[in-house]
Each structure stands twice: as C-alpha cells, then as structure tokens.
Design a protein around this motif. Structure first.
Motif, PDB file in Angstrom:
ATOM      1  N   GLN A   1       4.196   5.316   1.148  1.00 30.08           N
ATOM      2  CA  GLN A   1       4.239   3.645   1.333  1.00 30.08           C
ATOM      3  C   GLN A   1       3.346   3.201   2.360  1.00 30.08           C
ATOM      4  O   GLN A   1       2.634   2.382   1.974  1.00 30.08           O
ATOM      5  CB  GLN A   1       5.648   3.304   1.593  1.00 30.08           C
ATOM      6  CG  GLN A   1       7.067   3.845   0.484  1.00 30.08           C
ATOM      7  CD  GLN A   1       7.560   5.269   0.733  1.00 30.08           C
ATOM      8  OE1 GLN A   1       7.203   5.595   1.659  1.00 30.08           O
ATOM      9  NE2 GLN A   1       8.442   5.067  -0.014  1.00 30.08           N
ATOM     10  N   ALA A   2       2.691   3.635   2.898  1.00 24.84           N
ATOM     11  CA  ALA A   2       2.368   2.608   3.781  1.00 24.84           C
ATOM     12  C   ALA A   2       0.717   2.835   3.663  1.00 24.84           C
ATOM     13  O   ALA A   2       0.052   2.239   3.027  1.00 24.84           O
ATOM     14  CB  ALA A   2       2.094   3.351   5.124  1.00 24.84           C
ATOM     15  N   THR A   3       0.353   4.281   2.676  1.00 24.48           N
ATOM     16  CA  THR A   3      -0.450   4.524   1.754  1.00 24.48           C
ATOM     17  C   THR A   3      -0.923   3.915   0.918  1.00 24.48           C
ATOM     18  O   THR A   3      -1.632   3.074   0.201  1.00 24.48           O
ATOM     19  CB  THR A   3      -1.075   5.670   1.503  1.00 24.48           C
ATOM     20  OG1 THR A   3      -0.939   6.391   2.986  1.00 24.48           O
ATOM     21  CG2 THR A   3      -2.105   6.144   0.469  1.00 24.48           C
ATOM     22  N   GLU A   4       0.376   3.254   0.191  1.00 21.64           N
ATOM     23  CA  GLU A   4       0.165   3.043  -1.213  1.00 21.64           C
ATOM     24  C   GLU A   4       0.020   0.867  -0.521  1.00 21.64           C
ATOM     25  O   GLU A   4      -0.531   0.090  -2.214  1.00 21.64           O
ATOM     26  CB  GLU A   4       1.635   2.852  -2.006  1.00 21.64           C
ATOM     27  CG  GLU A   4       1.393   2.439  -3.506  1.00 21.64           C
ATOM     28  CD  GLU A   4       0.774   3.068  -4.244  1.00 21.64           C
ATOM     29  OE1 GLU A   4       0.210   2.751  -5.711  1.00 21.64           O
ATOM     30  OE2 GLU A   4      -0.010   4.854  -4.099  1.00 21.64           O
ATOM     31  N   LEU A   5       0.820   0.818   0.056  1.00 20.15           N
ATOM     32  CA  LEU A   5       0.783  -0.913   0.061  1.00 20.15           C
ATOM     33  C   LEU A   5      -1.251  -0.870   0.621  1.00 20.15           C
ATOM     34  O   LEU A   5      -1.505  -1.881   0.200  1.00 20.15           O
ATOM     35  CB  LEU A   5       0.866  -0.988   2.017  1.00 20.15           C
ATOM     36  CG  LEU A   5       1.070  -2.248   1.986  1.00 20.15           C
ATOM     37  CD1 LEU A   5       1.399  -3.488   0.881  1.00 20.15           C
ATOM     38  CD2 LEU A   5       2.331  -2.372   3.282  1.00 20.15           C
ATOM     39  N   ALA A   6      -1.579   0.268   1.059  1.00 23.20           N
ATOM     40  CA  ALA A   6      -3.251  -0.341   1.695  1.00 23.20           C
ATOM     41  C   ALA A   6      -3.790  -0.423   0.371  1.00 23.20           C
ATOM     42  O   ALA A   6      -4.672  -1.253  -0.361  1.00 23.20           O
ATOM     43  CB  ALA A   6      -3.667   0.939   2.586  1.00 23.20           C
ATOM     44  N   ALA A   7      -3.835   0.145  -0.488  1.00 25.50           N
ATOM     45  CA  ALA A   7      -4.508   1.026  -1.805  1.00 25.50           C
ATOM     46  C   ALA A   7      -3.823  -0.634  -2.762  1.00 25.50           C
ATOM     47  O   ALA A   7      -4.898  -0.665  -3.050  1.00 25.50           O
ATOM     48  CB  ALA A   7      -4.156   1.600  -2.657  1.00 25.50           C
ATOM     49  N   ALA A   8      -2.968  -1.067  -2.982  1.00 23.42           N
ATOM     50  CA  ALA A   8      -2.211  -2.300  -3.331  1.00 23.42           C
ATOM     51  C   ALA A   8      -3.656  -3.744  -2.985  1.00 23.42           C
ATOM     52  O   ALA A   8      -3.962  -4.014  -3.387  1.00 23.42           O
ATOM     53  CB  ALA A   8      -0.574  -2.154  -3.346  1.00 23.42           C
TER      54      ALA A   8
END
Length: 235
Positions: free
Chosen positions: A59-66
């Motif tokens: 989730q943390a990686t996906e938040l950064a990508a978003a």
C-alpha cells in the motif's frame, strides 16, 4: 465557518485500475472554485487508492505511485486550507502522513463530526483482509478488461454496504448518528458509500459527500453561521 467536503476520489497510478475518471487540470479548476469560496476543505477519506497494487500488501508503494501520477492535485491538497482524513482505501496515509480517522470541529455553536464511515462495515472491522482482497481482485478484472465480472463485484459490494435514504432502515445512518451522539456532535459528515445524502435525525443531521470518482462531481457545503448544509452534484 464555511466548509466544503469531498471524498472518495480514489486517485490511482493512472493504469487501467485507476477509476478517478477526471483530467487533473479540469479537477484542479473545480478545486480552485472550492478554494475561493470556502475557508476549509475537508478531504474525507479514500482520496487515494492504495489497495489496487499489482502485488498485495504494498500500500505504501501504491500511495507513492498515486501521488506521483497526480502531482497538481497533490500540490493543492498540501495547502493549509485542506484537512485530510483517511478512509479504508487510503488507510496507510494515517501512518505515513498522520491523517486522522476522524475530526471534530466547532463553529457558531455547531459541533461537527467528520469520519469516512468504513468502521460501520462488519467485514472491515472483523476481516479487513477479505475486503482488501476483493478490491485487489476487482483491480485485476479491470486490468484484464473483464468489465462484466468487475460490475458484478461492484454490485456485490453495493449490496454488502447499503446506504438507504430511509433513516429507519439504513444501518449506516444509524451507526453514524450513534457516533455523533457519542461525540456530542450536532452534525455527522461521512463518505465511503459513494451515495450523497442529507437526512435529518431529530436534532441531528446526517450528511454524506458522495463520490468524485468515475468522472463524477459531488461535494457538501456547510455554512455554520447561516445554518445551511447542502449536497451538490454540479459546480
């Protein structure tokens, strides 16, 4: 105090699973209108979509990508005028950015409770992994262009999380009003269901901001001095 509330944008990384549905420049124009007319803008959860990562548990990686995919909107959200409250799809923002799960404001003798609303769902309370697995599966259905199966998932989710306009039959409203009572709040403001509402419960008021995903516009305006509280689906 004059407050605007938006929620459930579900900003993703701009892949096939991203269902924000707006051009960022067009949505930024909408935000500028809110900024020019309201003292505070509450981002009431699920602003970012972090549960659609290709590999579960990142989730943390996906938040950064978003955030990287929507820099203009992220820059606007960082202004002091905005208050960010996390939901269940951006739960990780609580740990990373200190986004709270609820906010209480008082102005002109009115006490307001802001909370996304996911704590009402028994699946999220008791088996959050199951809810997150369903979102992850839905994202892969979108990536594989299996639209019919994805809509079936959406319909199932809507049945599991009904928000009815009749306060005597809507358990979501009843839960929210109970939270307001516990917080001695006159108004409870929620998101989560993607169904904008304004319903009076005796001396208390239930509001839901709807969703700004899939190309939709929906927001609440709260004017505590004038005692006016409205749902808008156009701007």
């Amino acid at each position: 105090m004059h407050i605007a509330v938006i929620s459930d944008l579900h900003l993703g990384r701009r892949d096939a699973a991203d269902h924000f549905g707006h051009e960022d420049s067009a949505f930024a124009r909408f935000l500028r209108v809110l900024e020019g007319n309201f003292e505070r803008i509450v981002l009431l959860g699920d602003i970012f979509e972090t549960l659609t990562c290709k590999t579960p548990g990142h989730q943390a990686t996906e938040l950064a990508a978003a955030r990287a995919a929507h820099p203009e909107l992220v820059r606007r959200f960082s202004q002091p005028q905005y208050q960010y409250i996390h939901g269940n799809h951006d739960l990780v923002a609580g740990a990373l950015f200190g986004a709270p799960e609820q906010l209480v404001l008082e102005a002109d003798g009115v006490r307001m409770l802001f909370t996304h609303g996911h704590h009402h769902d028994w699946v999220i309370r008791r088996a959050r992994w199951l809810s997150e697995a369903a979102v992850w599966t839905g994202a892969w259905l979108r990536r594989m262009r299996l639209r019919t199966m994805f809509r079936m998932f959406q319909a199932l989710d809507a049945r599991l999380m009904p928000a009815l306009p009749d306060p005597s039959r809507c358990t979501f409203q009843q839960w929210a009003i109970a939270r307001a009572t516990d917080s001695a709040a006159d108004i409870v403001i929620t998101g989560h269901t993607h169904q904008g509402m304004r319903v009076e419960h005796g001396s208390r008021l239930f509001l839901n901001s709807g969703t700004c995903s899939e190309g939709q516009f929906s927001f609440l305006s709260l004017d505590t001095r004038a005692g006016q509280y409205a749902l808008h689906t156009h701007w």
